[in-house]
Design a protein around this motif. Structure first.
Motif, PDB file in Angstrom:
ATOM      1  N   LEU A 160       0.815  -1.209   0.000  1.00 60.88           N
ATOM      2  CA  LEU A 160       0.000   0.000   0.000  1.00 60.88           C
ATOM      3  C   LEU A 160       0.851   1.262   0.000  1.00 60.88           C
ATOM      4  N   HIS A 161       2.043   1.203   0.630  1.00 60.73           N
ATOM      5  CA  HIS A 161       2.897   2.390   0.679  1.00 60.73           C
ATOM      6  C   HIS A 161       3.349   2.814  -0.710  1.00 60.73           C
ATOM      7  N   ARG A 162       3.462   1.851  -1.636  1.00 59.91           N
ATOM      8  CA  ARG A 162       3.846   2.211  -3.008  1.00 59.91           C
ATOM      9  C   ARG A 162       2.701   2.921  -3.718  1.00 59.91           C
ATOM     10  N   LEU A 163       1.480   2.587  -3.335  1.00 60.01           N
ATOM     11  CA  LEU A 163       0.327   3.284  -3.918  1.00 60.01           C
ATOM     12  C   LEU A 163       0.163   4.679  -3.326  1.00 60.01           C
ATOM     13  N   THR A 164       0.376   4.828  -2.015  1.00 60.95           N
ATOM     14  CA  THR A 164       0.302   6.175  -1.440  1.00 60.95           C
ATOM     15  C   THR A 164       1.404   7.054  -2.016  1.00 60.95           C
ATOM     16  N   ASP A 165       2.522   6.452  -2.359  1.00 61.67           N
ATOM     17  CA  ASP A 165       3.600   7.191  -3.022  1.00 61.67           C
ATOM     18  C   ASP A 165       3.138   7.685  -4.398  1.00 61.67           C
ATOM     19  N   LYS A 166       2.378   6.857  -5.090  1.00 58.87           N
ATOM     20  CA  LYS A 166       1.828   7.260  -6.391  1.00 58.87           C
ATOM     21  C   LYS A 166       0.807   8.389  -6.214  1.00 58.87           C
ATOM     22  N   VAL A 167       0.033   8.348  -5.112  1.00 61.86           N
ATOM     23  CA  VAL A 167      -0.911   9.434  -4.819  1.00 61.86           C
ATOM     24  C   VAL A 167      -0.149  10.754  -4.670  1.00 61.86           C
ATOM     25  N   VAL A 168       0.993  10.718  -4.002  1.00 62.76           N
ATOM     26  CA  VAL A 168       1.814  11.925  -3.851  1.00 62.76           C
ATOM     27  C   VAL A 168       2.259  12.427  -5.222  1.00 62.76           C
ATOM     28  N   ASP A 169       2.654  11.505  -6.106  1.00 58.39           N
ATOM     29  CA  ASP A 169       3.053  11.901  -7.461  1.00 58.39           C
ATOM     30  C   ASP A 169       1.908  12.583  -8.202  1.00 58.39           C
ATOM     31  N   VAL A 170       0.699  12.013  -8.077  1.00 55.89           N
ATOM     32  CA  VAL A 170      -0.454  12.513  -8.835  1.00 55.89           C
ATOM     33  C   VAL A 170      -0.984  13.820  -8.250  1.00 55.89           C
ATOM     34  N   MET A 171      -1.042  13.920  -6.916  1.00 58.05           N
ATOM     35  CA  MET A 171      -1.722  15.043  -6.260  1.00 58.05           C
ATOM     36  C   MET A 171      -0.782  16.058  -5.617  1.00 58.05           C
ATOM     37  N   GLY A 172       0.503  15.728  -5.542  1.00 57.85           N
ATOM     38  CA  GLY A 172       1.433  16.567  -4.786  1.00 57.85           C
ATOM     39  C   GLY A 172       1.604  17.965  -5.323  1.00 57.85           C
ATOM     40  N   THR A 173       1.443  18.158  -6.629  1.00 53.29           N
ATOM     41  CA  THR A 173       1.589  19.493  -7.207  1.00 53.29           C
ATOM     42  C   THR A 173       0.569  20.458  -6.628  1.00 53.29           C
ATOM     43  N   ASP A 174      -0.627  19.972  -6.352  1.00 58.44           N
ATOM     44  CA  ASP A 174      -1.696  20.822  -5.832  1.00 58.44           C
ATOM     45  C   ASP A 174      -1.833  20.760  -4.316  1.00 58.44           C
ATOM     46  N   TYR A 175      -1.240  19.745  -3.695  1.00 57.36           N
ATOM     47  CA  TYR A 175      -1.303  19.616  -2.246  1.00 57.36           C
ATOM     48  C   TYR A 175       0.109  19.362  -1.726  1.00 57.36           C
ATOM     49  N   SER A 176       0.807  20.453  -1.432  1.00 57.29           N
ATOM     50  CA  SER A 176       2.226  20.358  -1.067  1.00 57.29           C
ATOM     51  C   SER A 176       2.442  19.583   0.227  1.00 57.29           C
ATOM     52  N   GLU A 177       1.413  19.497   1.098  1.00 55.67           N
ATOM     53  CA  GLU A 177       1.577  18.748   2.339  1.00 55.67           C
ATOM     54  C   GLU A 177       1.866  17.279   2.064  1.00 55.67           C
ATOM     55  N   LEU A 178       1.392  16.755   0.930  1.00 58.24           N
ATOM     56  CA  LEU A 178       1.694  15.378   0.566  1.00 58.24           C
ATOM     57  C   LEU A 178       3.185  15.203   0.290  1.00 58.24           C
ATOM     58  N   VAL A 179       3.756  16.149  -0.436  1.00 57.31           N
ATOM     59  CA  VAL A 179       5.177  16.070  -0.789  1.00 57.31           C
ATOM     60  C   VAL A 179       6.027  16.170   0.471  1.00 57.31           C
ATOM     61  N   ARG A 180       5.647  17.118   1.351  1.00 54.46           N
ATOM     62  CA  ARG A 180       6.415  17.294   2.587  1.00 54.46           C
ATOM     63  C   ARG A 180       6.344  16.065   3.481  1.00 54.46           C
ATOM     64  N   SER A 181       5.271  15.304   3.379  1.00 52.88           N
ATOM     65  CA  SER A 181       5.058  14.155   4.270  1.00 52.88           C
ATOM     66  C   SER A 181       5.301  12.815   3.581  1.00 52.88           C
ATOM     67  N   ARG A 182       5.865  12.820   2.371  1.00 50.66           N
ATOM     68  CA  ARG A 182       5.998  11.585   1.589  1.00 50.66           C
ATOM     69  C   ARG A 182       6.647  10.465   2.388  1.00 50.66           C
ATOM     70  N   ARG A 183       7.805  10.725   2.953  1.00 50.91           N
ATOM     71  CA  ARG A 183       8.533   9.665   3.672  1.00 50.91           C
ATOM     72  C   ARG A 183       7.759   9.215   4.909  1.00 50.91           C
ATOM     73  N   PHE A 184       7.169  10.186   5.596  1.00 51.93           N
ATOM     74  CA  PHE A 184       6.402   9.866   6.795  1.00 51.93           C
ATOM     75  C   PHE A 184       5.204   8.984   6.454  1.00 51.93           C
ATOM     76  N   ILE A 185       4.492   9.305   5.382  1.00 57.12           N
ATOM     77  CA  ILE A 185       3.353   8.490   4.945  1.00 57.12           C
ATOM     78  C   ILE A 185       3.815   7.069   4.674  1.00 57.12           C
ATOM     79  N   ASP A 186       4.936   6.924   3.967  1.00 55.47           N
ATOM     80  CA  ASP A 186       5.487   5.598   3.668  1.00 55.47           C
ATOM     81  C   ASP A 186       5.689   4.788   4.957  1.00 55.47           C
ATOM     82  N   GLU A 187       6.340   5.402   5.927  1.00 55.45           N
ATOM     83  CA  GLU A 187       6.704   4.662   7.139  1.00 55.45           C
ATOM     84  C   GLU A 187       5.469   4.287   7.953  1.00 55.45           C
TER      85      GLU A 187
END
Length: 883
Positions: free
Chosen positions: A325-352
């Protein structure tokens, strides 16, 4: 249009029409404790709608991230089974706060859909509230929509209310005709049908009434507009697809799931459900974690945990194994991160977080499968072919098993499933959840403060520059009511036009101090700030009378504020040290900054080793010794984020933010608190403790400055005192204690050896006292032991020596009697230790019992011990009568 263009077109259209574009608020409702999650665009504007706050604009638009997966608004169980239900979605909305009304809302909605998005007018239909002739006239005469394309529905479908009382009003829904191929084919199919043909696209709510306790509707002096349109639905329409999951918002995610599963979406109806569940849930998981929600067993965290586990279970239907699932949430960051910077800032944290939760669930899943297998084995032995609905619900609620998975397993094993019972249990849980939801998040702001704020009262904060200021009293409150004045001895809340007092916020406590002049003196015991710029000084009148309009001097307790500043800057240094030592997944999850200590809660998944804690403490102290400058900047919010300034998960930040930078960027945080000028002012940092406060949340408590020095001195005094008692020096104390412990262990070993030798001697003596009764050797004697544990050990030793027989032992304690009975294995079919003990314990004024081979008891009649032990021989002789 792709989804980004759809979103941008919406926001740009309303920007061009004079709307303030509001940034999406957090999924954690900051100012509404009644909600589990932000579930609509209007949530962040609720206080403006209610007139409790006064904004700087009268019209706004937003693309709001929303979750409907818990509490009163819960779509979780429908996700995957329809084309358009989601746990996470974006709601496009425009809002008017006493500005334009029905005509403006309808006009702009129609123009945007037909001109901006180019939708065919012939495919758009509308519904209105049955009595809303005003809306009908606008649609029919102004827009030109024919009568047969305007449907009137009742209150259930087309009337909105915030609650049983309060603001409410009719609404108008715009539908898009997806064509006969998507419909049910019934002759009666039209707007309002449950099939997919007429898609509910945009809801326009006309908040024009106030419903009283008696149900009567009164017109609002300033009616409002609240609209909502799902981005996912609109993107699907714009891209000519019939399912939200076929839009570009999901396409990259679905392709990655296909890669993992080795199968294609759209090939198998049952498999497609799993594809949709996983694609939806990974988006919700990423956004919830990015907004600071952690998996747990209650509240929002429990909902997140259920979403993760539901995704994992449906993945197993597709044959996915191991963490994925962490690989899919990583893909969500790729798709949505441009418009929601909090995803990019939290990418590693979301993974863990996700990896940790997936691994945790693997163990839970094993236990769930074991439970189901065990229950089926039990049902099979009783020849019951149906798995109870209550069990299915327990598996679903505790282990995340979808009921259809249980059905699959049951079918393979030849069982049926009581789905009706499951549905009933689900309904009961949902009802209980709604009844028990008490709200969360921040404490609701008292109405009196909101009222004052809506009147435009404002306090200018001067506390960054000075601790003393002249001011004018603009409001006096007593017992949560506004008053003209207050006298000596009364508790008061005072609001000034300007104040150096810091109101509690961001974990930092409020200031204390004095307010007064030549004739009045108020001791300020606390300061709070509501809702934005209203500084409320809570205190007690020591002298005189204070009234609205009085000119006073406000004086902050300087020493206390200084200690608070030491601790607040230290928390910034601590977070920087944690991130450097443990990793950038560390994020603040709460704090307390007071004058006497600090507490810092942060995200991390394991206990921190003592050596690591030393390293963290040393790093903070080294940065204190370097006497680094602490600089303040006021920057545009987006510019601050570009500098990688750390922000709190749930905080809603203004367009201009205050950035605190230590040194050349050792720490850079968005912060409104008070701080030292240089780190050297802190003096010293002492880490007191580290521990867990929730799943994935750790807590550190620490002291700084004089408090830290006093604590160090206290610990040194304790060391010196203990050293003196043990007749050594502090530097030799550890070796001395280790030597004493070694001596103690050796003495304990010697005692155990002596006890064993004594037991051997005593048991030999006791065996000689055994009486043979009806062919059974019986020992009933008092022994000298100190406690029940020693009595058990003695009994075990005597049993081994005796071989076959019945042993009853008694011992005296402090005003107590201990009893033990042992029956050797060859005799348990004839004699029961538990029954013997029950009778004996009664004789000594107590209770007892146990198994057939071993029983214990006792009482308080010490003088009866000898008599009780003597009765044993008669009891065995008459056993048939007793049994």
């Amino acid at each position: 249009m792709d989804s980004r263009e759809v979103r941008q077109e919406f926001l740009q259209y309303f920007r061009d029409h004079g709307h303030e574009i509001a940034k999406s608020s957090s999924l954690v409702p900051k100012d509404d404790p009644t909600l589990l999650f932000t579930n609509a665009g209007m949530v962040q504007f609720k206080n403006l709608f209610l007139g409790l706050e006064k904004g700087s604009y009268t019209r706004a638009a937003s693309s709001q991230k929303c979750v409907r997966a818990g509490g009163k608004h819960n779509d979780l169980d429908q996700v995957g089974y329809t084309n358009r239900h989601h746990t996470f979605f974006e709601m496009l909305g425009n809002f008017s706060f006493g500005d334009y009304f029905k005509e403006g809302a309808i006009d702009m909605a129609w123009e945007l859909l037909t001109v901006g998005y180019g939708l065919s007018e012939g495919r758009l239909w509308v519904s209105i509230y049955k009595d809303d002739d005003e809306a009908y006239k606008i649609w029919n005469e102004k827009i030109g929509l024919p009568d047969d394309r305007i449907f009137r529905f009742g209150e259930e479908d087309n009337f909105w209310a915030m609650g049983e009382t309060g603001p409410c009003g009719p609404c108008s829904e715009i539908y898009f005709d997806q064509g006969p191929a998507t419909g049910c084919g019934k002759p009666t199919c039209s707007v309002g049908c449950d099939c997919d043909r007429y898609l509910e696209l945009w809801n326009l709510v006309f908040t024009q009434y106030d419903r009283g306790p008696n149900g009567e509707l009164s017109p609002l002096p300033k009616p409002n507009i609240d609209t909502g349109m799902g981005l996912e639905r609109l993107a699907a329409v714009m891209q000519g697809v019939y399912s939200n999951y076929d839009s570009d918002l999901f396409s990259d995610i679905l392709r990655l799931i296909e890669e993992f599963a080795g199968s294609s979406y759209g090939q198998d109806k049952k498999g497609d459900i799993s594809f949709r569940v996983i694609a939806d849930h990974c988006r919700a998981v990423a956004f919830l974690i990015a907004d600071g929600i952690m998996p747990s067993n209650e509240g929002r965290g429990y909902v997140l945990r259920r979403i993760i586990r539901r995704a994992v279970r449906y993945a197993q239907v597709l044959g996915l194994k191991g963490p994925f699932l962490h690989r899919l949430t990583d893909k969500v960051v790729d798709v949505m991160g441009t418009d929601y910077s909090e995803l990019v800032r939290s990418r590693r944290f979301i993974d863990e977080v996700v990896i940790n939760e997936e691994k945790r669930f693997a163990d839970t899943l094993f236990h769930g499968l074991s439970l189901l297998k065990g229950e089926m084995d039990g049902l099979r032995s009783k020849e019951k072919p149906t798995i109870p609905g209550g069990l299915v619900f327990r598996l679903y609620d505790t282990f995340g098993f979808p009921p259809d998975l249980v059905e699959d397993i049951a079918r393979d094993e030849g069982f049926r499933v009581d789905i009706g019972g499951f549905d009933q249990a689900m309904a009961e849980q949902r009802a209980a959840s709604q009844r028990s939801w008490k709200g969360s998040g921040e404490e609701e702001i008292p109405k009196i403060y909101r009222m004052l704020d809506s009147r435009g009262l404002d306090s200018k904060f001067l506390g960054y520059e000075t601790l003393k200021a002249n001011a004018r009293v603009i409001s006096v409150l007593k017992d949560s009511q506004e008053a003209n004045s207050a006298g000596k001895g009364e508790g008061v809340e005072i609001i000034l036009d300007q104040s150096p007092f810091y109101g509690e916020a961001g974990g930092q406590v409020g200031d204390t101090g004095w307010i007064g002049n030549d004739s009045v003196r108020v001791e300020v015991m606390d300061t709070i700030r509501y809702p934005k710029n209203l500084i409320i000084h809570k205190g007690k009148l020591i002298e005189g009378m204070i009234s609205t309009g009085d000119k006073v001097e406000a004086l902050v307790d300087e020493a206390r504020r200084s200690n608070i500043a030491h601790n607040h800057t230290a928390t910034h240094l601590l977070q920087a040290a944690l991130r450097e030592t443990l990793g950038e997944h560390v994020k603040q999850a709460g704090s307390y900054v007071g004058p006497e200590r600090l507490r810092f809660d942060f995200t991390h998944f394991a206990q921190i080793a003592p050596e690591r804690l030393k390293e963290i403490e040393m790093l903070v102290n080294l940065n204190i010794q370097r006497n680094l400058p602490v600089a303040t900047q006021i920057l545009p919010r987006d510019e601050a984020f570009k500098l990688d300034a750390i922000a709190l998960f749930e905080e809603r930040y203004a367009d201009q933010v205050r950035v605190m930078t230590i040194g050349d960027g050792i720490s850079r945080e968005l912060c409104g608190g008070t701080h030292v000028m240089t780190t050297g002012e802190i003096g010293v940092f002492l880490l007191l403790s580290e521990g867990a406060v929730a799943a994935g949340i750790r807590r550190i408590e620490a002291l700084t400055g004089e408090g830290a020095i006093r604590e160090i001195q206290k610990e040194m005094d304790n060391l010196k005192g203990i050293s003196a008692i043990l007749k050594t020096t502090p530097d030799q104390l550890l070796a001395r204690v280790q030597h004493l412990i070694g001596d103690q262990k050796e003495k304990e070993r010697q005692i155990e050896s002596l006890k064993a030798r004594l037991a051997t001697k005593q048991s030999e003596d006791l065996i000689n006292t055994a009486k043979e009764i009806k062919g059974v050797r019986v020992i009933s004697q008092e022994v000298a032991v100190a406690n029940p544990k020693d009595l058990r050990e003695f009994g075990d030793h005597l049993r081994d020596k005796l071989g076959s027989g019945i042993i009853v032992l008694g011992a005296r304690g402090d005003s107590k009697v201990f009893l033990l009975c042992r029956v050797t294995p060859d005799l348990v079919d004839k004699y029961e230790a538990g029954k013997i003990m029950k009778t004996l314990s009664a004789l000594v004024g107590g209770k007892g019992g146990g198994r057939k081979d071993l029983a214990e008891g006792g009482g308080t009649k010490v003088s009866e011990l000898k008599n009780a032990l003597s009765k044993v021989y008669d009891m065995i002789a008459e056993w048939k009568t007793i049994a």
